[in-house]
Design an enzyme around this catalytic site. Structure first.
Site, short mmCIF file in Angstrom:
data_model
loop_
_atom_site.label_atom_id
_atom_site.label_comp_id
_atom_site.label_asym_id
_atom_site.label_seq_id
_atom_site.Cartn_x
_atom_site.Cartn_y
_atom_site.Cartn_z
N LYS A 47 49.71 52.87 30.94
CA LYS A 47 49.47 54.15 31.12
C LYS A 47 49.95 54.40 32.67
O LYS A 47 50.41 55.29 33.17
CB LYS A 47 48.16 54.42 30.57
CG LYS A 47 47.71 55.94 30.91
CD LYS A 47 46.74 56.35 30.46
CE LYS A 47 45.19 55.40 30.69
NZ LYS A 47 44.49 56.09 31.65
N ARG A 52 37.48 61.85 31.51
CA ARG A 52 36.77 60.66 30.35
C ARG A 52 35.90 61.22 29.64
O ARG A 52 35.64 60.50 28.59
CB ARG A 52 35.97 59.78 31.45
CG ARG A 52 37.28 58.77 32.03
CD ARG A 52 36.36 57.81 32.72
NE ARG A 52 37.17 57.23 33.84
CZ ARG A 52 38.29 56.32 33.65
NH1 ARG A 52 38.44 55.93 32.24
NH2 ARG A 52 38.84 55.76 34.65
N ARG A 85 47.50 38.44 30.98
CA ARG A 85 48.13 39.01 31.90
C ARG A 85 48.01 38.12 33.22
O ARG A 85 46.86 37.54 33.55
CB ARG A 85 47.31 40.41 32.37
CG ARG A 85 47.74 41.72 31.99
CD ARG A 85 47.22 42.62 32.65
NE ARG A 85 46.03 42.74 32.61
CZ ARG A 85 45.36 44.17 32.94
NH1 ARG A 85 45.95 45.05 33.00
NH2 ARG A 85 43.96 44.26 32.84
N ARG A 111 44.45 36.44 35.07
CA ARG A 111 43.13 37.43 35.62
C ARG A 111 41.89 36.77 35.02
O ARG A 111 41.43 36.62 34.00
CB ARG A 111 43.44 38.78 35.18
CG ARG A 111 44.37 39.47 36.34
CD ARG A 111 44.49 40.91 35.69
NE ARG A 111 43.40 41.57 35.56
CZ ARG A 111 43.01 42.86 35.95
NH1 ARG A 111 44.15 43.45 36.48
NH2 ARG A 111 41.69 43.32 35.98
N ARG A 151 35.58 45.80 26.62
CA ARG A 151 36.15 46.90 27.43
C ARG A 151 36.93 47.90 26.27
O ARG A 151 36.73 49.32 26.44
CB ARG A 151 37.30 46.48 28.43
CG ARG A 151 36.57 45.99 29.78
CD ARG A 151 37.69 45.22 30.49
NE ARG A 151 38.71 46.13 30.79
CZ ARG A 151 39.82 45.50 31.32
NH1 ARG A 151 40.22 44.12 31.33
NH2 ARG A 151 40.93 46.38 31.91
#
Ligand SMILES: [Zn+2]
Length: 228
Positions: free
Chosen positions: A18, A93, A130, A163, A174
């Site tokens: 995004k 949010r 990632r 990561r 998450r």
């Protein structure tokens, strides 16, 4: 004088790309991308009253409240560069924040809301593979894990590594938090003629093309349909 104005909210889970898409669209449209994190840092740096409040709250280790965030957004959207439009990334949010944003939109063209949707198994796969630069921390976009030894950072030439906060347990947590917090927000916006879902499970170029098309169709009349 350009008459087109775009007031855009971008929703999408971590790993949907995004932020990158929002950056690119902001450049293409000549309007600012406004992220909550940037806004808070700017307000703190400018030492506005709200910035000072936010700073005190963050320094005490607490989460910044809706009131403070909304205040910072209000200040940011009142600046001259946001009068022709903006792209919000990371705000709202909560439904309370979304309602407050609606009150800020009085006298402006209606909000366009884009949800970048990616199936959860693909998000997990993306987030757990990632790569990030060891030296400068830049994400290595589109580089698969298998290429970690043969590819270097585009920015500084540093080595790439996985990561550390991207193991599967952390990623699933998450995503769970994202779903819990964001689903009510999607429900809040979904029935609007200016709401669109874009398929984020495609190559970056394809996602951007679909995003641009969805934005244009939503902004120019809303009810024309299309991507959804
Ligand atoms: Zn680097």
């Amino acid at each position: 004088m350009e008459s087109i104005s775009l007031n855009l909210v971008m929703l999408g889970p971590p790993g949907a790309g995004k932020g990158t898409q929002a950056d690119r669209l902001a450049k293409a449209k000549g309007i600012p991308k406004v992220s909550t994190g940037d806004m808070l840092r700017e307000a703190v740096k400018a030492e506005t009253e709200l910035g000072l409040r936010a700073k005190a709250i963050m320094e005490s280790g607490q989460l910044v409240s809706d009131d403070v965030i909304i205040g910072v957004v209000r200040e940011r959207l009142a600046k001259p560069d946001a009068q022709r439009g903006f792209i919000l990334d990371g705000f709202p949010r909560t439904v309370a924040q979304a309602q407050a944003l609606d009150t800020l939109m009085v006298g402006r063209p209606p909000l366009v809301v884009i949800d970048i949707a990616v199936p959860e198994d693909e998000l997990v796969q993306r987030l757990t593979s990632r790569l990030v630069c060891e030296d400068c921390g830049t994400n290595a976009e589109g580089v698969p894990l298998s290429a970690s030894l043969t590819t270097r950072c585009l920015k500084c030439g540093g080595r790439l590594k996985q990561r550390s906060d991207d193991n599967e347990t952390v990623v699933l947590e998450r995503l769970k938090v994202y779903r819990r917090d964001t689903q009510p927000l999607v429900d809040y916006y979904r029935s609007r003629p200016t709401f669109r879902t874009v398929n984020g499970a495609q190559a970056m170029e394809r996602v951007f093309a679909d995003l641009a098309e969805a934005v244009d169709s939503a902004a120019s009349g809303g009810a024309l349909g299309g991507v959804r």
